[in-house]
Design a protein around this motif. Structure first.
Motif, PDB file in Angstrom:
ATOM      1  N   ARG A 129      -0.768   4.688  -1.475  1.00  0.00           N
ATOM      2  CA  ARG A 129      -1.174   3.990  -0.327  1.00  0.00           C
ATOM      3  C   ARG A 129      -1.075   2.258  -0.737  1.00  0.00           C
ATOM      4  N   TRP A 130      -1.145   2.324  -2.136  1.00  0.00           N
ATOM      5  CA  TRP A 130      -1.295   0.854  -2.693  1.00  0.00           C
ATOM      6  C   TRP A 130       0.144   0.229  -3.344  1.00  0.00           C
ATOM      7  N   GLU A 145      -7.925  -3.379   3.249  1.00  0.00           N
ATOM      8  CA  GLU A 145      -8.420  -2.388   4.297  1.00  0.00           C
ATOM      9  C   GLU A 145      -9.741  -2.581   4.752  1.00  0.00           C
TER      10      GLU A 145
END
Length: 336
Positions: free
Chosen positions: A241-242, A320
């Motif tokens: 996700r990063w 986030e």
């Protein structure tokens, strides 16, 4: 190494905790894992975090062996119960009285200890009455098998309910273990304020965002061989996700800030987490002893307010912050 109180208790833990989530019993060999534990001890780390579900109980066994011979009174050992273990049968998951009973006895054997300092509910169990769970925890405290109770990835409302029951039962709910880093701040809106009100500390995992905040992943380039992003046993899935060029570019822009403080990017990431006084400790993992030594140096570092603001500016909307994500961390259906 600096130390902080855990919640409103008189119990202190090291600002840096050594954890063995993705490493012991799976990603690295046992001798390397033992070397990392010994490096942690040499760096002044006294707090160790694990869980029965890590490598399906193997991580606890490795940690117990690595700590054998150390003065037990000088250590703080934390483990967790909830996830499916063993053959993953119908009672091998959750926070029922039976699973907690079986879980704690198994953990004590694998860790080779008479008691667990902080026993944590690894997730919230939507299928067991919270009264049953907290009563079982209270019984373990009174039996001397557990000293303090913690939870992991509970929402603000769940923390409030658990804290109320703990007080009624005469035990202490002292900690919550959420994910938290400069890139992942979902606890800040609801969980953290509620925790402050209730006297609950955060024991945070992934302070370097699975390694992304170390700066070793470069935009437009393949991940280094042997890094977590190439680990098909679980690491690669957690870190993906990063791995956008936008995030990786922003991380590289943190280098001048780290240089100004004479820190590596990894040290900056861990120190950033510890600027929050509701954070009792940051959990670090490692596959090599030198990683432990480096990250432990983040303890006691003060980052000036103006540099904290610059970090916010650099990371911007890559961060986030959605507080609703916490509720999705506890499974809405049984895995077994």
């Amino acid at each position: 190494m600096h130390f902080r109180h855990l919640g409103n208790s008189g119990f202190k833990i090291s600002e840096i905790t050594y954890g063995n989530w993705l490493t012991h019993g799976s990603q690295i060999e046992n001798d390397a894992a033992t070397a990392c534990v010994h490096a942690a001890l040499d760096a002044g780390i006294t707090t160790f975090d694990t869980a029965d579900v890590y490598a399906n109980t193997a991580a606890e066994t490795v940690l117990g062996e690595a700590l054998k011979g150390e003065r037990r009174e000088s250590l703080e050992i934390m483990t967790k119960v909830f996830g499916p273990i063993g053959p993953k049968g119908h009672n091998d998951v959750g926070l029922s009285r039976k699973h907690i009973h079986d879980g704690v006895n198994g953990s004590l054997k694998r860790l080779q200890t008479d008691y667990i300092d902080v026993y944590q509910a690894h997730r919230f169990d939507h299928f067991t009455p919270i009264e049953e769970t907290m009563q079982t925890f209270a019984d373990l405290v009174r039996a001397g098998k557990v000293l303090y109770i913690g939870v992991s990835e509970w929402t603000a409302d769940q923390l409030r309910a658990g804290h109320t029951l703990a007080r009624e039962l005469g035990i202490q709910l002292v900690s919550n273990q959420p994910e938290y880093s400069a890139l992942w701040r979902v606890i800040e809106a609801e969980v953290e304020p509620t925790s402050r009100e209730l006297g609950i500390s955060q024991v945070v995992w992934s302070p370097i965002a699975q390694g992304v905040l170390t700066g070793k992943y470069l935009p437009g380039q393949q991940p280094p061989e042997g890094s977590r992003a190439t680990d098909e046993k679980g690491g690669a899935n957690m870190i993906k996700r990063w791995m956008s060029d936008d995030v990786l570019n922003r991380v590289q822009q943190l280098t001048p800030i780290a240089d100004e403080l004479s820190l590596s990017l990894a040290q900056l990431a861990v120190a950033w987490v510890l600027q929050n006084d509701n954070i009792a400790t940051a959990i670090i993992g490692a596959s090599r002893p030198e990683q432990v030594v480096e990250n432990a140096k983040a303890s006691g570092v003060t980052i000036p307010t103006e540099l904290m603001s610059r970090i916010d500016e650099v990371l911007g909307d890559a961060v986030e912050r959605d507080p609703s994500i916490t509720a999705t961390r506890s499974p809405a259906q049984r895995e077994a």
